[in-house]
Design an enzyme around this catalytic site. Structure first.
Site, PDB file in Angstrom:
ATOM      1  N   GLY A   1      49.531  44.810  36.415  1.00  0.00           N
ATOM      2  CA  GLY A   1      50.012  44.067  35.253  1.00  0.00           C
ATOM      3  C   GLY A   1      48.890  43.845  34.262  1.00  0.00           C
ATOM      4  O   GLY A   1      48.994  44.184  33.105  1.00  0.00           O
TER       5      GLY A   1
ATOM      6  N   GLY B   1      49.418  42.535  42.511  1.00  0.00           N
ATOM      7  CA  GLY B   1      48.502  43.445  43.197  1.00  0.00           C
ATOM      8  C   GLY B   1      47.315  42.833  43.911  1.00  0.00           C
ATOM      9  O   GLY B   1      46.737  43.454  44.786  1.00  0.00           O
TER      10      GLY B   1
ATOM     11  N   GLU C   1      39.803  37.145  37.098  1.00  0.00           N
ATOM     12  CA  GLU C   1      39.177  37.389  35.787  1.00  0.00           C
ATOM     13  C   GLU C   1      37.655  37.572  35.913  1.00  0.00           C
ATOM     14  O   GLU C   1      37.092  38.465  35.297  1.00  0.00           O
ATOM     15  CB  GLU C   1      39.476  36.240  34.817  1.00  0.00           C
ATOM     16  CG  GLU C   1      40.869  35.626  34.895  1.00  0.00           C
ATOM     17  CD  GLU C   1      42.001  36.575  34.576  1.00  0.00           C
ATOM     18  OE1 GLU C   1      41.799  37.490  33.775  1.00  0.00           O
ATOM     19  OE2 GLU C   1      43.095  36.399  35.157  1.00  0.00           O
TER      20      GLU C   1
END
Lengths: 344, 744
Positions: free
Chosen positions: B242, B470, B707
């Site tokens: 994504g 994922g 991130e």
């Protein structure tokens, strides 16, 4: 993709006669480029002749050197013992191209017939002179999209610095063909008017006024095989490919080099014979004849490599985003020569 | 947490399913009588459709309908809305345009849908789509941000920031001013975007989507079709990547739902690769300027950080590009400014790391440039400006082990081999360089709920609506439950990615282990309490014992001080006539969270090899260190970091979506020409986890890491290229032409 007829043939004769009967006919080999072009509606064939059953996959020695069948897969050629031993440049160039999956599908004949990867050619909303039909040929495929050259004044990072025209500055995308050009290959074709042998340097053409025409094949001609003459370059061959990522990318610049070296005394290495060709710089595989002439009989020194590179760049012209190739190309020639002569 | 020790590495619980084809992605679902649709995109970036010929397409074999701005079925919740996204608040200042897919002949961006063609097969829909022909009245399009940086507007909601003196850098002993640019990047997950919509009744809807949040899609569709969310069932168990593009419901998804209702058949859309460049967002082209001042002792005097990013004319997209600069280093004078420019482009969306990754490239490149000016090792420079408290909010960090991360990473990469003078290390034709960079991202803990069901046979089922894009969410939730209840990992089943399950936030912002994991923790803790209560009550098998004298492991509850005194969970439940203990918990951050700055940190180290003749850059070695609290699942955590590095190599060296601004159209919108990093670009990657629990964020002590795996990496590469060659590349990606040196 438009609806089309699909015919499978098992003999070259059947392929040739089928292709000459109607216009808009294309041979389908590995399909790794043609199918893309159909999906993008760049080519709208009326008929596909599937030639995958033709018995043209043999790779064997002949009296002058090596003969490679047109339907041999890229991976089969790259991995073949005779190729690896006697023509390592070809093996290296093949393995530098595409991905393992594509090399398993793509054929030698199909590789010769690859179309350019120019973005404007692929997007039929953009101007391109290459998409038009080839006059006087069987290819009366419908022109799709506006005329002009989008790459001139546009995104031309990948484009030609040699032999381009105001109609087209696209490059030939093949790696294999750079090796074949350097190795003085001959292309054997068969057509409605019989067989022909085409020297490799005459197979592909420059864009001139007719950029839609990539090569000198006549209507209905089928590539049967490629011949490679015996040479003494096996110990000093290198294919250098500079690209925007380490694998699965087309060349910004590539250099194929084969040398025959002579050790004159303890330390100095003399170049007995040399072949040089570049990719990513022209509408056809670009042989560096003048640089080759200069290097013959010279010592393998950086100074000589630089001079050869300077000679090779005569007449180069860039278009903005590919200005860097005027530096990258000679640098790559020097780097490839250093590696091939083992003087790095 | 019942045990505060490092977690053992377990395999991804759904790994086998994924590699054997057992995992179903949205496009895998087939429904009876299903039809297919294909989007026809605009070939211009700005103008008006003057004619649209759909007759040939209508007459093509198998075609069930061609929908354009002239006949798009109504989307009732959108009708009265103006500007901005239809399912969000209208932007301030007001946008000049409104985009409600197939509602107007006006073209606002390249690739804007001008028709959706529906047929009984995908191939027939594709062919018919090729027959739709449009003519346009074109207008000159503005798509090149670099030409319009000065036209930035201040978006609503994110003001300029400053502390100390605004002009401090002018008088600093050592100063630096530099501009850093990142190009448009496209998420480009392997799985193509799309949706499968099925109206199961006049007002009931089943959706198989590619979304990072099923609840978010449910709410967006409820708003669009004025339905009770309860009537809308959304399913997205798995996603083939994504990276942020699934964090909203895109207009074409809503259009497909509307068309499905009109034709009365289930309808599937799977977009093509080139549409992935224009219809599902991108990382915006961003130009940043950093001005930095320092004194001779290596202390920062000032930093000012200005960023300008592109957005669409119909929606304002903003992200936290300049935020890191506010709190990362001890620096008395800091100012930041963030602007957007509305162009004839489709709207961006968060892409992994999002704005923080863009900002970190600039800040951490500048830190490296300044370290070089000061003749300081880049790590030493960072240590001299290290801060133990957050200077932006004047509050402590909940936990910060960045010094340890610097040290461990430096050791692993062999930082001591680095030479301060660029171009000093050479191997044959190749120059060697070392670079490093810091990454940081908010550690969120959003509200989430989860349900846990313990059966008498000792098996446990966990449920939450959260989607797994994922990272291994199922595996992490399994570990958390295992740690609380002692149920063996192989007896735990996780059900997720469906709106029939307890509500969860969208998977994004590195927040899911913290948010959903906490809810699982709480639900499992409630079950444990229930078990203990059953055991210690009068007549219970462990009657009279205190809860803290009992241990629950492998389905057995035992008294710590009395060897042999134990009861199995099954016995306990059977004795109480229970077949299942079922607990649902809602969980959110406590009030303490507000007293701290809660961040995850990372440090990236790379060794690069650069051929100065050809400009080829290879990342030869990468070490990424994560300081993200307790690591719940070591294997999937390492996998997260490795994925971040692979993405970071793409960001640093290869990824750039190129527009021909004469046409406003992309020229490399395919996987051959848009270069994501391939295996040959990615070396062996070493990941190091600090693995120390954060005492504040949640009961597990775990902070997010999706991130920080990417944030900072591109800067580390640029810094290493400088160390290798002396060439400072401030405009990503670092392609050969930007590095090669002229020889002849």
């Amino acid at each position: 993709m438009n609806p089309f007829q699909f015919t499978r043939v098992t003999t070259p004769q059947a392929a040739i006669s089928a292709s000459t009967k109607e216009s808009g006919t294309y041979f389908l080999a590995g399909g790794t480029n043609l199918i893309d072009l159909m999906k993008r509606e760049v080519i709208l064939p009326e008929r596909l002749i599937d030639i995958n059953k033709l018995p043209l996959t043999t790779i064997e020695k002949n009296v002058t050197g090596l003969r490679i069948g047109a339907m041999a897969k890229n991976s089969a050629v790259a991995d073949h013992e005779l190729v690896k031993t006697h023509f390592p440049l070809l093996s290296m160039a093949l393995n530098a191209g595409a991905s393992a999956q594509l090399r398993n599908m793509a054929t030698v004949g199909g590789n010769l017939m690859q179309r350019t990867r120019c973005s404007y050619f692929y997007d039929h909303s953009m101007p391109c002179n290459k998409r038009g039909p080839v006059q006087a040929g069987p290819d009366k495929g419908k022109p799709n999209g506006p005329a002009g050259c989008g790459a001139i004044g546009g995104f031309n990072r990948m484009h030609a610095i040699f032999g381009a025209s105001s109609k087209c500055i696209a490059v030939h995308p093949s790696d294999m063909c750079i090796a074949l050009a350097a190795l003085d290959a001959t292309v054997n074709v068969s057509g409605p008017k019989g067989d022909r042998r085409i020297p490799f340097s005459e197979f592909h053409r420059l864009p001139g006024e007719l950029p839609q025409k990539d090569n000198t094949l006549l209507p209905g001609e089928l590539i049967m095989s490629v011949d490679l003459p015996t040479n003494r370059f096996a110990d000093h061959s290198h294919y250098l490919k500079i690209r925007d990522r380490a694998s699965y990318a087309f060349a910004l610049v590539s250099v194929g080099v084969g040398l025959e070296m002579k050790r004159s005394d303890g330390s100095v290495h003399t170049i007995q014979d040399v072949r040089l060709a570049m990719g990513g710089v022209a509408h056809k595989p670009w042989r560096l004849f003048e640089a080759e002439q200069f290097l013959k009989g010279k010592e393998a020194t950086e100074a000589n490599f630089k001079q050869a590179a300077t000679l090779a760049m005569k007449g180069a012209k860039s278009y903005g985003e590919n200005d860097f190739k005027l530096t990258l190309a000679p640098n790559s020639i020097i780097d490839a020569l250093k590696t091939a002569t083992k003087t790095a | 947490m019942t045990k505060d020790t490092k977690n053992p590495p377990i395999d991804r619980v759904d790994g086998r399913m994924k590699v054997t084809g057992g995992a179903n992605y949205f496009a895998d679902f087939e429904l009876p009588n299903m039809a297919y649709c294909v989007i026809v995109g605009s070939e211009i970036a700005r103008g008006t459709i003057t004619s649209l010929d759909t007759k040939k397409a209508q007459g093509a074999p198998g075609v069930l309908g061609v929908f354009t701005h002239q006949n798009r079925p109504p989307i009732p919740g959108w009708d009265a809305t103006v500007g901005g996204p239809a399912d969000g608040p209208p932007p301030k200042p007001k946008t000049e345009e409104t985009y409600r897919i197939l509602s107007s002949p006006k073209i606002l961006f390249d690739g804007q849908p001008i028709a959706i063609v529906v047929a009984d097969t995908y191939e027939r829909a594709t062919y018919a789509a090729s027959l739709v022909k449009a003519t346009y009245a074109k207008q000159a399009a503005r798509t090149d941000l670099s030409k319009h940086v000065a036209e930035g507007i201040a978006p609503g909601g994110s003001g300029d920031y400053s502390r100390g003196k605004a002009d401090a850098h002018q008088t600093a002993p050592v100063t630096l001013e530099a501009q850093y640019t990142i190009p448009i990047e496209v998420h480009n997950p392997m799985e193509l975007h799309g949706i499968l919509a099925h109206w199961t009744g006049p007002d009931t809807l089943m959706i198989y989507a590619k979304t990072q949040g099923v609840n978010a899609t449910q709410n967006a569709m409820a708003q669009a079709f004025k339905l009770d969310p309860k009537n809308i069932h959304v399913h997205t168990e798995f996603m083939g990547g994504g990276f942020g593009m699934g964090l909203r419901t895109w207009p074409q998804e809503t259009a497909v739902v509307a068309i499905a209702r009109k034709i009365g058949r289930p309808l599937k859309l799977v977009m093509n690769r080139s549409q992935m460049f224009t219809l599902v967002g991108h990382r915006p082209y961003t130009v940043q300027t950093i001005r930095m001042g320092a004194d001779q002792t290596g202390k920062l005097v000032s930093i000012s950080h200005a960023a300008t990013a592109e957005t669409a004319r119909y929606e304002d997209f903003t992200e936290a590009t300049v935020n890191m600069t506010k709190f990362m280093y001890a620096c008395p004078n800091v100012s930041t400014r963030y602007r957007i420019v509305r162009l004839d482009r489709s709207v961006p969306i968060w892409m992994r790391g999002p704005g923080e990754a863009t900002g970190a490239f600039a800040l951490e490149s500048a830190m490296d440039e300044m370290a070089h000016k000061l003749n300081l090792d880049p790590i030493e420079f960072r240590l001299r400006n290290y801060t133990e408290t957050d200077p932006e909010h004047n509050r402590p960090y909940s936990s910060k082990h960045l010094k340890e991360a610097y040290q461990k990473g430096a050791e692993a990469i062999g930082w001591s081999n680095r030479k301060p003078q660029p171009g000093s290390l050479r191997e044959g034709n190749w120059l060697i360089g070392y670079g490093m960079s810091t990454g940081v991202f908010n550690a969120f803990r959003w509200e989430a709920s989860a349900r846990a069901l313990l059966k008498a046979d000792g098996s446990l089922t966990l449920q939450s609506a959260v989607t797994d894009i994922g990272p291994g969410t199922g595996t992490a939730l399994t570990m958390i439950a295992h740690n609380v209840l002692g149920v063996p990992v192989e007896r735990i089943k996780v059900e997720y990615g469906d709106t029939s399950l307890p509500k969860a936030p969208s998977q994004g912002g590195s927040a899911i282990v913290s948010a959903v994991g906490s809810a699982v923790f709480d639900a499992c803790t409630a079950i444990k309490q229930a078990l203990i209560e059953l055991a210690v009550k009068d007549g219970g098998s462990l009657a009279g014992r205190q809860a803290d004298e009992l241990t629950l492991a492998d389905g057995i509850l035992s008294a710590d001080k009395e060897p042999g005194k134990k009861v199995t969970v099954s016995e306990l439940m059977q004795a109480n006539n229970l077949t299942v203990i079922d607990r649902t918990k809602e969980s959110k951050a406590g009030p303490d969270h507000q007293k701290y700055s809660v961040y995850s940190f990372s440090v990236h180290f790379v060794q690069v090899r650069v051929n100065p003749m050809t400009g080829v850059v290879r990342v030869a070695k990468a070490v990424s260190v994560a300081d993200s609290g307790r690591i719940i699942s070591p294997k999937t955590a390492a996998s997260q970091m490795i994925g971040g590095v692979a993405g970071g190599i793409g960001m640093a060296l290869t990824e750039e979506a190129v527009i021909d601004h004469r046409f406003g159209r992309f020229v490399n919108n395919n996987f051959a020409d848009y270069h994501v990093a391939v295996h040959a670009d990615v070396p062996a990657i070493e990941t190091i986890m600090i693995d120390k629990p954060d005492p504040i964020i949640n009961p597990m002590g775990a902070k997010g890491m999706g991130e920080i795996a990417l944030i900072g990496f591109a800067g580390a590469v640029a810094n290493a290229v400088f160390n290798a060659t002396g060439q400072r590349v401030r405009h990503l990606p670092i392609t050969p032409d930007k590095v090669m040196q002229k020889l002849v």
